[in-house]
Design an enzyme around this catalytic site. Structure first.
Site, PDB file in Angstrom:
ATOM      1  N   LYS A   1       0.832  -1.210   0.000  1.00 45.07           N
ATOM      2  CA  LYS A   1       0.000   0.000   0.000  1.00 45.07           C
ATOM      3  C   LYS A   1       0.869   1.263   0.000  1.00 45.07           C
ATOM      4  O   LYS A   1       2.068   1.197   0.294  1.00 45.07           O
ATOM      5  CB  LYS A   1      -0.939  -0.018   1.206  1.00 45.07           C
ATOM      6  CG  LYS A   1      -0.226  -0.069   2.539  1.00 45.07           C
ATOM      7  CD  LYS A   1      -1.187  -0.482   3.649  1.00 45.07           C
ATOM      8  CE  LYS A   1      -0.453  -0.500   4.984  1.00 45.07           C
ATOM      9  NZ  LYS A   1      -1.299  -1.040   6.050  1.00 45.07           N
TER      10      LYS A   1
ATOM     11  N   ARG B   1     -10.913  -0.781  14.397  1.00 42.94           N
ATOM     12  CA  ARG B   1     -10.805  -0.023  13.149  1.00 42.94           C
ATOM     13  C   ARG B   1     -11.895  -0.539  12.212  1.00 42.94           C
ATOM     14  O   ARG B   1     -13.010  -0.068  12.255  1.00 42.94           O
ATOM     15  CB  ARG B   1      -9.391  -0.158  12.570  1.00 42.94           C
ATOM     16  CG  ARG B   1      -9.100   0.817  11.463  1.00 42.94           C
ATOM     17  CD  ARG B   1      -7.613   0.898  11.122  1.00 42.94           C
ATOM     18  NE  ARG B   1      -7.043  -0.340  10.596  1.00 42.94           N
ATOM     19  CZ  ARG B   1      -5.768  -0.471  10.225  1.00 42.94           C
ATOM     20  NH1 ARG B   1      -4.937   0.551  10.325  1.00 42.94           N
ATOM     21  NH2 ARG B   1      -5.314  -1.615   9.759  1.00 42.94           N
TER      22      ARG B   1
ATOM     23  N   HIS C   1      -6.150  -7.713  12.676  1.00 43.73           N
ATOM     24  CA  HIS C   1      -4.954  -6.866  12.654  1.00 43.73           C
ATOM     25  C   HIS C   1      -4.496  -6.567  14.076  1.00 43.73           C
ATOM     26  O   HIS C   1      -5.302  -6.256  14.944  1.00 43.73           O
ATOM     27  CB  HIS C   1      -5.259  -5.571  11.901  1.00 43.73           C
ATOM     28  CG  HIS C   1      -4.034  -4.777  11.566  1.00 43.73           C
ATOM     29  ND1 HIS C   1      -2.968  -5.302  10.855  1.00 43.73           N
ATOM     30  CD2 HIS C   1      -3.687  -3.491  11.837  1.00 43.73           C
ATOM     31  CE1 HIS C   1      -2.029  -4.368  10.708  1.00 43.73           C
ATOM     32  NE2 HIS C   1      -2.439  -3.263  11.301  1.00 43.73           N
TER      33      HIS C   1
ATOM     34  N   ARG D   1       1.647 -10.956   6.982  1.00 42.67           N
ATOM     35  CA  ARG D   1       1.411  -9.761   6.164  1.00 42.67           C
ATOM     36  C   ARG D   1       2.414  -8.647   6.506  1.00 42.67           C
ATOM     37  O   ARG D   1       2.013  -7.576   6.957  1.00 42.67           O
ATOM     38  CB  ARG D   1      -0.008  -9.214   6.400  1.00 42.67           C
ATOM     39  CG  ARG D   1      -1.152 -10.157   6.132  1.00 42.67           C
ATOM     40  CD  ARG D   1      -2.475  -9.379   6.144  1.00 42.67           C
ATOM     41  NE  ARG D   1      -2.636  -8.550   7.317  1.00 42.67           N
ATOM     42  CZ  ARG D   1      -3.239  -8.930   8.451  1.00 42.67           C
ATOM     43  NH1 ARG D   1      -3.791 -10.132   8.552  1.00 42.67           N
ATOM     44  NH2 ARG D   1      -3.316  -8.099   9.470  1.00 42.67           N
TER      45      ARG D   1
ATOM     46  N   TYR E   1      14.076  30.890   5.974  1.00 44.57           N
ATOM     47  CA  TYR E   1      12.863  31.540   6.465  1.00 44.57           C
ATOM     48  C   TYR E   1      12.849  31.658   7.984  1.00 44.57           C
ATOM     49  O   TYR E   1      13.244  30.715   8.684  1.00 44.57           O
ATOM     50  CB  TYR E   1      11.626  30.715   6.077  1.00 44.57           C
ATOM     51  CG  TYR E   1      11.271  30.764   4.613  1.00 44.57           C
ATOM     52  CD1 TYR E   1      10.910  31.955   3.999  1.00 44.57           C
ATOM     53  CD2 TYR E   1      11.268  29.592   3.867  1.00 44.57           C
ATOM     54  CE1 TYR E   1      10.562  31.969   2.659  1.00 44.57           C
ATOM     55  CE2 TYR E   1      10.919  29.602   2.518  1.00 44.57           C
ATOM     56  CZ  TYR E   1      10.563  30.804   1.916  1.00 44.57           C
ATOM     57  OH  TYR E   1      10.218  30.819   0.605  1.00 44.57           O
TER      58      TYR E   1
ATOM     59  N   CYS F   1      12.853  24.429   3.365  1.00 42.57           N
ATOM     60  CA  CYS F   1      11.914  25.133   2.488  1.00 42.57           C
ATOM     61  C   CYS F   1      11.142  24.105   1.648  1.00 42.57           C
ATOM     62  O   CYS F   1      11.350  22.907   1.777  1.00 42.57           O
ATOM     63  CB  CYS F   1      12.657  26.090   1.563  1.00 42.57           C
ATOM     64  SG  CYS F   1      13.834  27.168   2.405  1.00 42.57           S
TER      65      CYS F   1
ATOM     66  N   ASP G   1      11.429  23.506  -1.563  1.00 41.73           N
ATOM     67  CA  ASP G   1      12.220  22.865  -2.620  1.00 41.73           C
ATOM     68  C   ASP G   1      13.711  22.795  -2.320  1.00 41.73           C
ATOM     69  O   ASP G   1      14.467  22.305  -3.145  1.00 41.73           O
ATOM     70  CB  ASP G   1      12.052  23.640  -3.939  1.00 41.73           C
ATOM     71  CG  ASP G   1      10.612  24.057  -4.162  1.00 41.73           C
ATOM     72  OD1 ASP G   1       9.772  23.163  -4.240  1.00 41.73           O
ATOM     73  OD2 ASP G   1      10.357  25.275  -4.223  1.00 41.73           O
TER      74      ASP G   1
HETATM   75  C1  LIG Z   1      -0.445  -1.972   6.728  1.00 41.64           C
HETATM   76  C2  LIG Z   1      -0.966  -3.289   7.115  1.00 41.64           C
HETATM   77  C3  LIG Z   1      -0.084  -4.368   7.305  1.00 41.64           C
HETATM   78  C4  LIG Z   1       1.422  -4.221   7.284  1.00 41.64           C
HETATM   79  O1  LIG Z   1       1.843  -3.514   8.432  1.00 41.64           O
HETATM   80  P1  LIG Z   1       3.393  -3.363   8.786  1.00 41.64           P
HETATM   81  O2  LIG Z   1       3.395  -2.837  10.165  1.00 41.64           O
HETATM   82  O3  LIG Z   1       3.951  -2.394   7.795  1.00 41.64           O
HETATM   83  O4  LIG Z   1       4.010  -4.695   8.648  1.00 41.64           O
HETATM   84  C5  LIG Z   1      -0.641  -5.601   7.539  1.00 41.64           C
HETATM   85  N1  LIG Z   1      -1.977  -5.759   7.603  1.00 41.64           N
HETATM   86  C6  LIG Z   1      -2.842  -4.750   7.445  1.00 41.64           C
HETATM   87  C7  LIG Z   1      -4.305  -5.004   7.539  1.00 41.64           C
HETATM   88  C8  LIG Z   1      -2.368  -3.477   7.207  1.00 41.64           C
HETATM   89  O5  LIG Z   1      -3.222  -2.467   7.066  1.00 41.64           O
END
Ligand SMILES: *Cc1c(COP(=O)(O)O)cnc(C)c1O
Length: 375
Positions: A39, A137, A166, A222, A266, A313, A315
């Site tokens: 992602k 969530r 998760h 994951r 700045y 800044c 850029d």
């Molecule tokens: C982003 C995400 C992960 C990966 O998380 P990390 O901490 O980067 O390993 C795994 N599962 C879900 C549902 C996520 O949203």
């Protein structure tokens, strides 16, 4: 005819061999298939090139947050299974199915919407059920998920490929919540077992789970940030040997001597106590380099650490070489990565900027060209 463009000196270099090595190291560590999380532009590394390379390495599955990211992968010819992890709206379901994306079903209502769209298309949807075990969530609470699971098992138009949850605190090796979340997840999976149905893929572990909690590895893991060679938290245990894959590089674009007392950038927030040598580096917060690094943090030039002075800044920003420091226009500047024996990690930059490595990586935006080496 358009003129060939010379790239700006600022660039991200992604080491594909490091990515492949990290995937291998994680796989060897856990011994179950890996769903590589891609992602947010593959955590800033570039969605499609990273997906292509991981597909060539035989990755089992990819995960993205949004429909659009999945569509981008399919349009680029990526054929491995892709799970869209985020919450979905009814109007997105048909496209998810048509692009052969696996769908996170996180409520009974969403299950009904997926069934309806699948029936209308005459094509089964591949789904993963999302159980909430403590993140609050998305997902159905583990303590009330029985009707949800029964409906999914009974669905004619949904192919139940996975069930997942998760972890909220797995980047902390001492987290007590993780064991509780695992227990709740097993309770949810028991509804499937009790129904006598075949168990779908159970997956729970993010990078923290991979590093710290073997009991969470189950049927698939994951990892996101760990795949890119970055630790999820300063407290994380380095139980897997991974290498950072991303470097952020630029070149000095200007050199000048600033006299004692004359403020830089700045807001005039910094001025040298004696005459000093300053170089200007051509990137800034408009590229996603944090403005919070104003007067904090270092870069590498000629193998030495030098401090960022004055405000960053949009850029460009300035670096103090000191009264005796040397550098020339076009000298390489390393913002993240190695130079000689010195190194600046994503974790270092995150600490200076008061944030986490995830945010440092994902905010590096499309204005910075990406280069790929190895692979
Ligand atoms: C982003 C995400 C992960 C990966 O998380 P990390 O901490 O980067 O390993 C795994 N599962 C879900 C549902 C996520 O949203």
């Amino acid at each position: 005819m358009s003129e060939p463009m010379t790239q700006r000196p600022t660039r991200i270099v992604v080491d594909l061999d490091a990515l492949a090595g990290n995937l291998r190291a994680i796989h060897a560590h856990v011994g179950v298939p890996v769903m590589a999380i891609l992602k947010a532009n593959a955590y800033g590394h570039g969605l499609v090139p990273v997906a292509r390379h991981l597909q060539a390495q035989g990755v089992a599955q990819l995960g993205v947050a949004f429909l659009e990211e999945g569509v981008q992968l399919r349009r680029a010819g990526i054929t491995v299974p892709v799970l869209v992890l985020g919450g979905i709206l009814g109007r997105q379901v048909a496209q998810l199915i048509q692009h052969d994306l696996e769908i996170t079903v996180s409520s009974l209502d969403k299950l009904r919407k997926v069934e309806a769209a699948a029936e209308q298309l005459g094509r089964k949807a591949v789904i993963h059920l999302k159980i909430d075990t403590g993140m609050e969530r998305i997902g159905v609470h583990s303590y009330s998920c029985a009707p949800f699971i029964e409906a999914a098992l009974a669905s004619k138009w949904c192919l139940l490929k996975g069930i997942y949850s998760h972890l909220a605190c797995a980047d902390d090796p001492h987290s007590l919540l993780t064991a509780l979340q695992l227990e709740r997840f097993h309770d949810a999976c028991a509804h499937i077992e009790n129904a006598g149905a075949p168990m779908p893929l159970r997956h729970l572990a993010n990078s923290g789970g991979v590093l710290h909690f073997p009991e969470t590895w189950l049927d698939m893991v994951r990892p996101g940030i760990l795949l890119y060679g970055v630790m999820p938290d300063p407290a994380a245990r380095r139980s897997v040997d991974v290498q950072p894959a991303l470097s952020l590089l630029s070149q000095a674009v200007y050199f000048k001597v600033v006299k004692a007392g004359n403020a830089v950038s700045y807001g005039a927030t910094w001025a040298p106590a004696r005459d000093t040598r300053i170089v200007t580096v051509p990137l800034g917060y408009g590229d996603g380099y944090p403005r919070a690094l104003s007067n904090r943090g270092d870069v590498l030039i000629r193998g030495l650490r030098h401090p960022i002075v004055g405000r960053v800044c949009m850029d460009q920003f300035m670096v103090d070489l000191g009264p005796d420091g040397t550098a020339y226009v076009e000298d390489d500047v390393v913002l993240i990565g190695r130079q000689g024996n010195a190194a600046i990690s994503v974790e270092d930059v995150a600490l200076w900027a008061g944030t986490i490595g995830y945010e440092i990586l994902t905010r590096l935006n499309e204005r910075i060209p990406r280069e790929y080496v190895g692979g």
